[in-house]
Scaffold this motif. Structure first.
Motif, PDB file in Angstrom:
ATOM      1  N   ARG A  26       0.817  -1.218   0.000  1.00 42.83           N
ATOM      2  CA  ARG A  26       0.000   0.000   0.000  1.00 42.83           C
ATOM      3  C   ARG A  26       0.851   1.269   0.000  1.00 42.83           C
ATOM      4  NH1 ARG A  26      -3.219  -0.349   4.477  1.00 42.83           N
ATOM      5  NH2 ARG A  26      -1.743   0.923   5.602  1.00 42.83           N
ATOM      6  N   ARG A  63      -3.089  10.553   1.654  1.00 46.33           N
ATOM      7  CA  ARG A  63      -4.182   9.808   2.285  1.00 46.33           C
ATOM      8  C   ARG A  63      -4.079   8.317   1.954  1.00 46.33           C
ATOM      9  NH1 ARG A  63      -8.662  12.679   4.287  1.00 46.33           N
ATOM     10  NH2 ARG A  63      -9.053  10.625   5.170  1.00 46.33           N
ATOM     11  N   GLY A  64      -3.549   8.012   0.777  1.00 49.46           N
ATOM     12  CA  GLY A  64      -3.377   6.630   0.354  1.00 49.46           C
ATOM     13  C   GLY A  64      -2.342   5.862   1.158  1.00 49.46           C
ATOM     14  N   ARG A  66      -2.489   5.326   4.090  1.00 53.86           N
ATOM     15  CA  ARG A  66      -3.248   4.562   5.086  1.00 53.86           C
ATOM     16  C   ARG A  66      -4.535   3.953   4.535  1.00 53.86           C
ATOM     17  NH1 ARG A  66      -0.424   5.134   9.503  1.00 53.86           N
ATOM     18  NH2 ARG A  66       0.385   7.126  10.186  1.00 53.86           N
ATOM     19  N   SER A  67      -4.803   4.166   3.244  1.00 56.98           N
ATOM     20  CA  SER A  67      -6.098   3.716   2.713  1.00 56.98           C
ATOM     21  C   SER A  67      -6.010   3.324   1.243  1.00 56.98           C
ATOM     22  CB  SER A  67      -7.124   4.851   2.874  1.00 56.98           C
ATOM     23  OG  SER A  67      -8.283   4.595   2.125  1.00 56.98           O
ATOM     24  N   TRP A  68      -6.350   2.078   0.962  1.00 56.05           N
ATOM     25  CA  TRP A  68      -6.419   1.624  -0.432  1.00 56.05           C
ATOM     26  C   TRP A  68      -7.490   2.389  -1.201  1.00 56.05           C
ATOM     27  CZ3 TRP A  68      -3.042  -0.887  -3.166  1.00 56.05           C
ATOM     28  CH2 TRP A  68      -2.155  -1.770  -2.559  1.00 56.05           C
ATOM     29  N   THR A  69      -8.549   2.772  -0.525  1.00 60.66           N
ATOM     30  CA  THR A  69      -9.630   3.506  -1.193  1.00 60.66           C
ATOM     31  C   THR A  69      -9.104   4.800  -1.793  1.00 60.66           C
ATOM     32  OG1 THR A  69     -11.272   2.540   0.279  1.00 60.66           O
ATOM     33  CG2 THR A  69     -11.896   4.570  -0.871  1.00 60.66           C
ATOM     34  N   TRP A  70      -8.278   5.523  -1.043  1.00 60.08           N
ATOM     35  CA  TRP A  70      -7.727   6.774  -1.565  1.00 60.08           C
ATOM     36  C   TRP A  70      -6.817   6.528  -2.765  1.00 60.08           C
ATOM     37  CZ3 TRP A  70      -9.116  11.641  -1.002  1.00 60.08           C
ATOM     38  CH2 TRP A  70      -9.934  11.977   0.080  1.00 60.08           C
ATOM     39  N   CYS A 114      -7.243  -1.672  -6.391  1.00 61.26           N
ATOM     40  CA  CYS A 114      -7.039  -0.904  -5.154  1.00 61.26           C
ATOM     41  C   CYS A 114      -8.293  -0.910  -4.292  1.00 61.26           C
ATOM     42  CB  CYS A 114      -6.631   0.531  -5.483  1.00 61.26           C
ATOM     43  SG  CYS A 114      -4.991   0.660  -6.218  1.00 61.26           S
ATOM     44  N   GLY A 117      -8.628  -3.681  -2.104  1.00 55.98           N
ATOM     45  CA  GLY A 117      -7.661  -3.774  -1.020  1.00 55.98           C
ATOM     46  C   GLY A 117      -6.270  -4.173  -1.464  1.00 55.98           C
TER      47      GLY A 117
END
Length: 136
Positions: A26, A63-64, A66-70, A114, A117
């Motif tokens: 990530r 932000r990515g 900590r987050s796959w969504t970002w 992404c 996950g």
């Protein structure tokens, strides 16, 4: 330009990422999507908007971490930027007229991965095997 090759490139990107240990996958992808945000800076086809987009993608990449969504959002934003560049006639690679188009086809493939996950091929195989067993 063919749709197939950019899709295969996106799939290859995801497959190669599965070789990266999960704890590093990530953060590395966050850095890569941040770099993708600066891909058009050299051409400068859209003037100061290139800087605005790069700043936006820097935030998304942060932000990515900590987050796959970002990270997925970043790839979709890059897809939109690819489309704008293709329509305006400012390709990603000046020597390849349809390079922005190809990138716009490739990037959503990576975004879907992404949003899932960032799984490895082994993770995907386990998920699919588990679903088949659960259906029986």
């Amino acid at each position: 330009m063919s749709y197939l090759l950019p899709i295969l490139i996106g799939l290859a990107y995801c497959a190669l990422n599965s070789l990266i240990p999960q704890q590093h996958r990530r953060p590395l992808n966050a850095v890569i999507v941040g770099g993708a945000g600066a891909a058009y800076l050299g051409g400068g086809g859209l003037g100061p908007l290139e800087l605005v987009f790069t700043a936006l993608m820097t935030y998304v990449a942060f932000r990515g971490l900590r987050s796959w969504t970002w990270i997925g959002v970043g790839w979709l934003l890059h897809t939109a930027w690819d489309v704008v560049h293709h329509v305006k006639g400012y390709p990603l690679l000046p020597f390849a007229h349809d390079s922005s188009f190809g990138c716009a086809v490739c990037d959503p493939v990576i975004a879907v991965w992404c949003f899932a996950g960032g799984p490895s091929l082994r993770d995907l195989q386990s998920r699919w095997s588990g679903r088949r067993v659960g259906r029986s």
